[in-house]
Scaffold this motif. Structure first.
Motif: not given
Length: 551
Positions: A330, A377-378, A380-381, A405-406, A409
């Motif tokens: 990001d 976020r990537s 975590a995905a 964030i992790w 998510a």
């Protein structure tokens, strides 16, 4: 005579060479590149290797000296220790006495070999690969004759683990030191300190209470006396007769760290820091020939390292499956602080010394934090995708904002934390939740996992969600999973972005890996890493087709 050779007592002692004939001075400086080339009176920190070399030199260019006997003593010690070492390392060598180990418990031969060499030397830097049982080797040194009581210095979260292992394998009495304030100690054979509390015990160390000292993960002392734990360890070193350092990764960054580490085991082994840099370093902190330094350290007999595929170990594991994957980044998070970052970068490049140093630290912190946030976020995905096929995942990070964030998510997997913030009890709760299945993701700080044991029975996938400047930090963490007891191949996923600090980090990691490789394994080519992405590609294809149900 071609000049004079004198010995100055002290801590450490020094050899002084003066009044050399011009042609002799040229040859001396060629043989001893660690001396200051511009001076006429030359000094060398005393050790047996220097004594042996000086004896050889004086046989070719006689110097006036009253200390020929000291030179011969050093050379004889080297010859005797080398002969003992070669005998002990023979494949049919067996220890003669294992009294002290519990029935049914004994060290492997390669562990006993290291212990006996250490005892014969009075010290050793043991660089065996992660998972080869350096803890058991320590107990063997105590059984084989290292003087007791022994102080064992460990990372804070490992004290209980060391006590448990000592009581499991031996009959020795063990006491864990509580706190930084000295108190009347109960009688014991092994006293377990934490790096975080040794500074408070300096006055006790100075009394010579502990006859032996062992530093687990001795790379903690790579900054020498510049830290409180380093200064306390110097006092421990100077008042102990036996010193043992344990680490699979003595070099975290540049090769000059080896000087500080080696000096705790045997003062003067590599000369003083100025001699070391003149002889071994090409610029600043970088060792110009890591292979040569590694070979030299082995030749002294004070550095021993066995790899997991060494014949003496006979405990080879499948190579780790290492995969690099780019993930989305990001850019907006970076753009919002672009002006601040540019200002810091300009100060680093053009500012005064003090300003540049402070700006460099701030720039590193901001860029690595923003990089972690930008790809969080990537990452975590990606972990979610792995958990469709894996029972558990070990996820590495560094910044609290990234962990947050992790956590959000990956909340469905009940993630737990094992970082520098949690207490020892908190780390244990996280470990228990991860190993008993209550949690399927453990987020571990890049520099918080050294010495941790037990994960190999429950997990074989590690994801590097944030990167460290040191490749050895990554190696240590992979070693938490890839060790005896692991039944599956370990998969290590490096998730990197094309923005922020990741591109520079990935480039720097290559150079630092070579510093460590040359010193740890001189003459050995960089091992081609095993990388098989067929499993993850197959999993991704299934997900795209919607053919895999959530675990």
């Amino acid at each position: 005579m071609n000049g004079r050779l004198a010995f100055e007592t002290g801590r450490p002692g020094r050899w002084v060479v003066a009044d050399l004939q011009p042609h002799v001075a040229i040859m001396f400086k060629r043989l001893f590149p660690r001396v200051e080339q511009a001076k006429t009176e030359l000094t060398l920190v005393d050790n047996d290797e220097i004594r042996a070399d000086l004896e050889w030199f004086t046989s070719r260019y006689p110097l006036k000296t009253e200390h020929a006997g000291l030179l011969a003593e050093g050379r004889e010690r080297i010859e005797r220790q080398r002969a003992d070492r070669e005998r002990i390392l023979l494949p049919d060598w067996e220890p003669t006495d294992l009294i002290g180990f519990r029935s049914g418990m004994k060290p492997y031969r390669y562990q006993a070999q290291a212990a006996q060499i250490a005892v014969n030397n009075g010290g050793l830097l043991l660089g065996d690969d992660v998972g080869l049982g350096k803890t058991i080797t320590t107990f063997a040194t105590a059984v084989f004759g290292a003087p007791l009581p022994m102080a064992i210095v460990v990372q804070p979260h490992l004290a209980d683990q060391w006590k448990k292992r000592a009581e499991e394998f031996t009959h020795m009495r063990v006491h864990i030191i509580n706190g930084r304030a000295p108190y009347n100690l109960p009688e014991a054979d092994l006293y377990i300190f934490r790096y975080s509390n040794i500074a408070g015990w300096v006055d006790v160390f100075a009394q010579g209470v502990f006859k032996s000292v062992v530093w687990d993960e001795i790379q903690e002392l790579r900054h020498g006396a510049a830290t409180a734990k380093g200064a306390a360890s110097l006092t421990l070193r100077d008042n102990a007769r036996f010193r043992l350092g344990l680490t699979a990764t003595p070099i975290y960054n540049f090769g000059d760290e080896m000087h500080a580490v080696a000096d705790f085991i045997r003062p003067g082994l590599l000369g003083d820091i100025y001699e070391f840099r003149r002889e071994w370093c090409s610029w600043g902190k970088a060792v110009k020939d890591p292979d040569a330094l590694g070979a030299y350290l082995r030749s002294t007999g004070y550095f021993l390292r066995r790899r997991e595929d060494d014949k003496a170990v006979d405990a080879a594991l499948p190579p780790p499956n290492v995969l690099d994957y780019p993930v989305a980044f990001d850019q907006q998070d970076v753009e919002r602080e672009e002006e601040i970052i540019k200002s810091l970068a300009m100060t680093v490049l053009k500012g005064a010394f003090t300003e540049a140093g402070a700006a460099a630290r701030q720039l590193d912190l901001r860029m690595r934090q923003l990089t972690g946030i930008g790809k969080a976020r990537s990452v975590a995905a990606y972990v979610k995708m792995l958990l469709r096929d894996s029972e558990r995942v070990l996820l590495t990070g560094w910044h609290r904002e990234v962990y947050s964030i992790w956590q959000k998510a990956l909340s469905e997997f009940n993630p737990v934390l094992f970082t520098g913030t949690e207490s020892t009890a908190g780390k244990k709760r996280s470990m228990d939740a991860f190993t008993n299945g209550d949690s399927r993701v453990m987020m571990i700080s890049l520099r918080s996992g050294a010495g941790l044991d037990g994960l190999q029975h429950h997990c074989n996938d590690i994801v590097f969600g944030e990167l460290d400047w040191s490749p050895q930090v990554h190696h240590q963490l992979i070693g938490r999973l890839r060790r005896p007891g692991q039944k599956r191949q370990v998969n290590a996923y490096y998730l990197h972005a094309d923005g922020g600090s990741d591109p520079v980090l990935m480039e720097m990691l290559g150079m630092k890996a070579d510093q460590s490789r040359g010193i740890n394994d001189p003459g050995m080519a960089m091992v081609a890493r095993h990388s098989d992405d067929s499993r993850i590609k197959k999993l991704a294809e299934y997900i795209m087709k919607g053919e895999v149900a959530h675990a």
